[in-house]
Write a protein that holds these residues in place. Structure first.
Motif, short mmCIF file in Angstrom:
data_model
loop_
_atom_site.label_atom_id
_atom_site.label_comp_id
_atom_site.label_asym_id
_atom_site.label_seq_id
_atom_site.Cartn_x
_atom_site.Cartn_y
_atom_site.Cartn_z
N ARG A 37 0.82 -1.22 0.00
CA ARG A 37 0.00 0.00 0.00
C ARG A 37 0.85 1.26 0.00
NH1 ARG A 37 -5.59 -1.14 3.35
NH2 ARG A 37 -5.95 -3.20 2.46
N GLN A 53 2.26 1.58 -3.42
CA GLN A 53 1.22 1.96 -4.37
C GLN A 53 0.88 3.44 -4.24
OE1 GLN A 53 -2.46 -0.30 -4.11
NE2 GLN A 53 -2.59 -0.29 -6.34
N LYS A 54 0.86 3.94 -3.02
CA LYS A 54 0.58 5.36 -2.80
C LYS A 54 1.65 6.22 -3.49
CE LYS A 54 -0.11 8.78 0.84
NZ LYS A 54 -0.24 9.01 2.29
N ALA A 110 3.52 5.33 -5.98
CA ALA A 110 3.36 5.18 -7.43
C ALA A 110 2.22 6.05 -7.95
CB ALA A 110 3.13 3.72 -7.79
N PHE A 111 1.11 6.12 -7.22
CA PHE A 111 -0.02 6.96 -7.64
C PHE A 111 0.34 8.44 -7.59
CE2 PHE A 111 -3.30 3.54 -6.36
CZ PHE A 111 -3.36 3.06 -7.65
N GLN A 112 1.06 8.85 -6.55
CA GLN A 112 1.47 10.24 -6.46
C GLN A 112 2.42 10.60 -7.60
OE1 GLN A 112 2.92 10.08 -2.41
NE2 GLN A 112 1.02 10.94 -1.57
N SER A 120 2.49 9.10 -10.49
CA SER A 120 1.67 9.09 -11.71
C SER A 120 0.90 10.40 -11.87
CB SER A 120 0.68 7.93 -11.68
OG SER A 120 1.37 6.70 -11.72
N ALA A 121 0.45 10.96 -10.76
CA ALA A 121 -0.27 12.24 -10.83
C ALA A 121 0.63 13.35 -11.38
CB ALA A 121 -0.81 12.62 -9.46
N LEU A 157 4.60 7.32 -16.55
CA LEU A 157 3.67 6.44 -15.82
C LEU A 157 4.28 5.05 -15.61
CD1 LEU A 157 0.30 7.42 -17.54
CD2 LEU A 157 1.00 7.98 -15.20
N CYS A 177 6.88 5.15 -12.92
CA CYS A 177 6.29 5.31 -11.58
C CYS A 177 5.86 3.97 -10.98
CB CYS A 177 5.08 6.25 -11.64
SG CYS A 177 5.50 7.98 -11.91
N GLY A 178 5.37 3.08 -11.80
CA GLY A 178 4.89 1.80 -11.30
C GLY A 178 5.92 0.69 -11.34
#
Length: 136
Positions: A41, A44-45, A47-49, A51-52, A68, A71-72
């Motif tokens: 988690r 993942q957080k 990676a999402f930040q 990606s934003a 993107l 980031c992942g």
């Protein structure tokens, strides 16, 4: 017409859920939950930040797609490494259970052998845990 009784194949025997097997299952489930909360988690957080921020790029679509993907990448790599370790662990447990079945003893001997496998792999899981929890 009399039909002979069907014999069960040796490998279709079911294992009684011994205390050792139940404890191993509980510990394995707990480890997966711990990995989710403490490792995946947070990764993942991040990676999402990341990606934003890719969405703020003003370059071509390819640049954003590459951003993107990057980031992942760390999270995907770590998840694959953990999955590989857990699959190898599961394979070792299954081989132990199969070895118990191959001994062709009675059900009590089979259950005892499977329980011994479970106790052994609880200890191995304890040794595997730090490796899985460390950040990659």
């Amino acid at each position: 017409m009399n039909t002979p009784p069907r014999q069960k194949p040796r490998h279709s025997q079911t294992f009684a859920m011994s205390k050792g097997v139940e404890e191993l299952q509980t510990k394995l489930t707990g480890l997966v939950e711990e990995l989710d909360h403490k490792v995946f988690r947070p990764e993942q957080k991040v990676a999402f930040q990341c990606s934003a921020t890719c969405c703020d790029l003003r370059g071509p679509q390819g640049e954003m797609a590459q951003c993107l993907e990057q980031c992942g990448a760390r999270m995907a790599h770590h998840q694959q490494a953990v999955n590989n370790e857990l699959q190898a662990f599961q394979g070792r447990m299954q081989r132990c259970g199969t070895a118990c079945q191959d001994r062709q003893g009675d059900q009590a001997m089979l259950d005892k052998c499977v329980n011994e496998c479970a106790v052994f792999y609880q200890k191995e899981l304890g040794q595997l845990r730090p490796k899985l929890l460390k950040s990659q």
